[in-house]
Motif scaffolding. Structure first.
Motif, short mmCIF file in Angstrom:
data_model
loop_
_atom_site.label_atom_id
_atom_site.label_comp_id
_atom_site.label_asym_id
_atom_site.label_seq_id
_atom_site.Cartn_x
_atom_site.Cartn_y
_atom_site.Cartn_z
N ALA A 72 0.85 -1.21 0.00
CA ALA A 72 0.00 0.00 0.00
C ALA A 72 0.88 1.25 0.00
CB ALA A 72 -0.93 -0.01 1.21
N PHE A 73 1.92 1.25 0.83
CA PHE A 73 2.83 2.40 0.85
C PHE A 73 3.56 2.55 -0.48
CE2 PHE A 73 2.44 2.17 5.51
CZ PHE A 73 2.20 3.50 5.77
N GLU A 74 3.94 1.44 -1.09
CA GLU A 74 4.60 1.48 -2.39
C GLU A 74 3.67 2.09 -3.44
OE1 GLU A 74 5.81 -2.54 -3.14
OE2 GLU A 74 7.31 -2.51 -1.55
N ALA A 75 2.40 1.69 -3.41
CA ALA A 75 1.43 2.22 -4.37
C ALA A 75 1.22 3.72 -4.17
CB ALA A 75 0.10 1.48 -4.23
N LEU A 76 1.18 4.17 -2.93
CA LEU A 76 1.01 5.59 -2.66
C LEU A 76 2.22 6.39 -3.13
CD1 LEU A 76 -0.64 5.41 0.87
CD2 LEU A 76 -1.72 6.27 -1.23
N GLU A 77 3.41 5.86 -2.88
CA GLU A 77 4.63 6.55 -3.30
C GLU A 77 4.77 6.59 -4.81
OE1 GLU A 77 7.97 4.82 -1.28
OE2 GLU A 77 7.31 5.55 0.67
N ALA A 78 4.23 5.58 -5.51
CA ALA A 78 4.32 5.52 -6.96
C ALA A 78 3.38 6.53 -7.63
CB ALA A 78 3.99 4.11 -7.45
N GLY A 79 2.40 7.03 -6.89
CA GLY A 79 1.45 8.00 -7.44
C GLY A 79 0.22 7.32 -7.99
#
Length: 173
Positions: free
Chosen positions: A155-162
């Motif tokens: 989830a954090f990776e998806a948020l950081e990816a935009g």
């Protein structure tokens, strides 16, 4: 003017719109711009246009009455004073992890007010519930997806990816 089309920026824009304001959101992430536009909000890409010139044209040379800095970006804070009208207000909503530079020369010449926004009162929650219940706030559209606790890292990776708006982590069923 709202700088940042994350969940809080979109909420600010929808509340201001519900109260009759003309609102535009500046957002560099195309996914977040698209999500805001799908909710009927007006957006601009600050990496593709001169924000100051755009706001000057939009306001007939006056500047924005209120500028909400919701992005947390150092560049956004520095540039926000250039978007507000004389005696306008800059509201700092984003949580900044470190001190940020601000254009005090512009603050002085425009006689701007700076306001921090963090604390809420009971009537704020009551009004928020009314706005959600009345359909003025598209709360369900702000949540991109819900993931189990085991997928928190992704989830954090998806948020950081935009592109994602808000991802909730479900800790129990």
């Amino acid at each position: 003017m709202v700088i940042g089309a994350g969940p809080i920026g979109v909420l600010i824009a929808t509340v201001a719109t519900a109260f009759g304001a003309d609102v535009v959101i500046a957002e560099i992430d195309p996914g977040r711009r698209a999500a805001a536009e799908e909710m009927g909000l007006w957006t601009l890409d600050p990496s593709a246009v001169d924000q100051v010139a755009w706001v000057e044209e939009w306001t007939g040379g006056a500047g924005a009455d209120v500028v909400f800095e919701v992005s947390g970006s150092a560049a956004a804070v520095l540039g926000a004073t250039s978007l507000a009208k004389v005696r306008g207000t800059l509201v700092v909503v984003a949580i900044h992890s470190q001190p940020r530079p601000i254009d005090l020369h512009r603050l002085f010449w425009r006689e701007l007010r700076i306001l921090g926004a963090r604390v809420y009162q009971r009537q704020d929650f009551e009004r928020a519930i009314e706005l959600v219940a009345g359909g003025d706030i598209p709360a369900d559209r702000l949540i991109t997806r819900v993931v189990p606790l085991a997928e928190t890292a992704s989830a954090f990776e998806a948020l950081e990816a935009g592109g994602a708006m808000k991802i909730l982590v479900e800790v129990a069923r």
